[in-house]
Design a protein around this motif. Structure first.
Motif, PDB file in Angstrom:
ATOM      1  N   ASP A  24      -7.936   4.481   0.342  1.00  0.00           N
ATOM      2  CA  ASP A  24      -6.646   4.336  -0.334  1.00  0.00           C
ATOM      3  C   ASP A  24      -6.451   5.378  -1.431  1.00  0.00           C
ATOM      4  O   ASP A  24      -5.392   5.994  -1.526  1.00  0.00           O
ATOM      5  CB  ASP A  24      -6.519   2.933  -0.944  1.00  0.00           C
ATOM      6  N   ARG A  25      -7.471   5.555  -2.259  1.00  0.00           N
ATOM      7  CA  ARG A  25      -7.306   6.491  -3.377  1.00  0.00           C
ATOM      8  C   ARG A  25      -8.653   7.067  -3.782  1.00  0.00           C
ATOM      9  O   ARG A  25      -9.665   6.350  -3.810  1.00  0.00           O
ATOM     10  CB  ARG A  25      -6.684   5.773  -4.585  1.00  0.00           C
TER      11      ARG A  25
ATOM     12  N   GLU B 161       1.029   4.213  -2.870  1.00  0.00           N
ATOM     13  CA  GLU B 161       0.783   5.610  -2.519  1.00  0.00           C
ATOM     14  C   GLU B 161       1.943   6.493  -2.971  1.00  0.00           C
ATOM     15  O   GLU B 161       1.755   7.540  -3.596  1.00  0.00           O
ATOM     16  CB  GLU B 161       0.593   5.746  -1.007  1.00  0.00           C
TER      17      GLU B 161
ATOM     18  N   HIS C  83       0.824  -1.206   0.000  1.00  0.00           N
ATOM     19  CA  HIS C  83       0.000   0.000   0.000  1.00  0.00           C
ATOM     20  C   HIS C  83       0.863   1.263   0.000  1.00  0.00           C
ATOM     21  O   HIS C  83       0.565   2.232  -0.699  1.00  0.00           O
ATOM     22  CB  HIS C  83      -0.934   0.007   1.213  1.00  0.00           C
TER      23      HIS C  83
ATOM     24  N   ASP D 189      -6.783  12.346  -4.104  1.00  0.00           N
ATOM     25  CA  ASP D 189      -6.324  12.106  -2.744  1.00  0.00           C
ATOM     26  C   ASP D 189      -5.791  10.690  -2.637  1.00  0.00           C
ATOM     27  O   ASP D 189      -6.242   9.779  -3.354  1.00  0.00           O
ATOM     28  CB  ASP D 189      -7.465  12.278  -1.733  1.00  0.00           C
ATOM     29  N   ARG D 190      -4.842  10.521  -1.733  1.00  0.00           N
ATOM     30  CA  ARG D 190      -4.328   9.189  -1.407  1.00  0.00           C
ATOM     31  C   ARG D 190      -4.289   9.045   0.102  1.00  0.00           C
ATOM     32  O   ARG D 190      -3.935   9.990   0.800  1.00  0.00           O
ATOM     33  CB  ARG D 190      -2.908   9.010  -1.974  1.00  0.00           C
ATOM     34  N   GLU D 191      -4.634   7.869   0.593  1.00  0.00           N
ATOM     35  CA  GLU D 191      -4.676   7.631   2.040  1.00  0.00           C
ATOM     36  C   GLU D 191      -5.455   8.757   2.727  1.00  0.00           C
ATOM     37  O   GLU D 191      -5.002   9.355   3.709  1.00  0.00           O
ATOM     38  CB  GLU D 191      -3.271   7.519   2.614  1.00  0.00           C
TER      39      GLU D 191
ATOM     40  N   PRO E 266      -4.538  10.917  -8.965  1.00  0.00           N
ATOM     41  CA  PRO E 266      -5.475  10.872  -7.840  1.00  0.00           C
ATOM     42  C   PRO E 266      -5.692  12.240  -7.199  1.00  0.00           C
ATOM     43  O   PRO E 266      -4.755  13.034  -7.043  1.00  0.00           O
ATOM     44  CB  PRO E 266      -4.789   9.911  -6.858  1.00  0.00           C
TER      45      PRO E 266
END
Length: 346
Positions: A181-182, A88, A84, A161-163, A159
């Motif tokens: 996660d995404r 990211e 993960h 946003d991530r995390e 993306p």
């Protein structure tokens, strides 16, 4: 059961006043409270992981949220955490540099970062004198990263946003939170929520359970932003499958009703101290067998305040049995236990 290290719900100890005597303390008078131990508090919020725990086994929820019993790190969950992190970090690179070779190179880097944060993970390989076991483990992580490149093209993704940590409070007062996660947002504004799984895709009859987590996130995003995500996507790196679902408002209202019922069941268990085990095939991977009555164990002394209700005493009406919403957790697929990674604080 895997190593649970959730950041929010697990840190919010678990119980409120209840209707049973605390084991080892004897019965209290009707209506009397027994003091909490160690500053424990009732649960304050719900995440997908902890919701799944309660539906799978209420006693497991208690062990993780209230008792905070330690769990051994597992190679599979730790590998999932590393994978993960790689997926990211990959998007930090310019588009043209998001290559499979570059991603594989991140695997040992992210492992070293994780080990620096959690030195106790070294025990996973404490019998690995020549480093062969660690080398194989890192290779397996790299293979999962490679498989992701057959499923998605990072040069075509940017993306939003991530995390992403999300949290909202429903009109009922129930606080929901978790990490996505995404998040992808199309030029037209449509939202896609993506979650990576390092295990295998579930069989069709268990697909609904697998989507529970994503519908939970979709509900939170809807309540936060007023937009129902266009697509929910689960990427299974263990089998190379992608599971998608397009929710609507009716779906998410149904999820909200289920979560409210679940929270009410948790409240009842909190007040009564009645956390019942629910045996399943997943018990074979549980770290808490020594404390589970199903395996001849004894749970720790209940650390939260409880009240002995008058109902059920002196011939009064018995309390209704606790009803727990059905579990979304599928049976283990024989690939080494439940899927997952070390859980973040949710």
């Amino acid at each position: 059961m895997g190593w649970s290290t959730e950041k929010t719900e697990a840190d919010a100890p678990g119980d409120g006043p209840g209707a049973a005597a605390v084991p080892g303390q004897g019965a209290a008078p009707a209506g009397a409270a027994v003091p909490a131990r160690g500053g424990a508090r009732p649960p304050e919020a719900l995440s997908p992981s902890r919701a799944s725990d309660f539906m799978q086994c209420p006693l497991l929820y208690r062990f993780r949220v209230i008792d905070k019993l330690p769990e051994k790190p597992s190679p599979a969950a730790t590998r999932g955490t590393v994978v993960h992190a790689v997926l990211e970090r990959l998007f930090d690179a310019p588009t043209a540099e998001r290559t499979a070779d570059g991603a594989r190179a991140l695997v040992p880097v992210e492992w070293e970062k994780l080990l620096a944060k959690r030195p106790e993970l070294a025990e996973l390989f404490d019998q690995d004198a020549d480093g062969a076991q660690l080398g194989q483990w890192l290779t397996q992580a790299a293979e999962l990263v490679d498989r992701w490149f057959t499923l998605e093209d990072p040069t075509r993704l940017e993306p939003a946003d991530r995390e992403l940590f999300v949290e909202t409070v429903l009109d009922s007062g129930l606080r929901l939170r978790g990490f996505i996660d995404r998040v992808d947002v199309a030029p037209t504004g449509e939202v896609r929520l993506v979650d990576y799984k390092t295990g295998k895709a579930p069989r069709p009859q268990y697909a609904e359970g697998a989507l529970f987590q994503m519908k939970f996130y979709a509900l939170v995003v809807w309540r936060l932003r007023g937009v129902v995500p266009r697509r929910l996507q689960l990427v299974y790196l263990g089998s190379g499958d992608v599971l998608t679902y397009d929710p609507d408002e009716r779906d998410l209202r149904g999820v909200e009703r289920k979560l409210l019922a679940l929270w009410e069941a948790i409240r009842q268990a909190t007040e009564s101290g009645d956390w019942r085990p629910r045996p399943t095939k997943l018990c074979g991977w549980c770290d808490h067998q020594a404390h589970c009555p199903e395996f001849g164990g004894t749970p720790p002394v209940y650390p939260l305040p409880v009240r002995v209700a008058a109902a059920g005493l002196d011939g009064g009406p018995e309390a209704a049995p606790l009803e727990v919403p059905s579990s979304p957790v599928r049976p283990a697929d024989g690939a080494g236990g439940p899927q997952g990674r070390m859980e973040r604080v949710e």
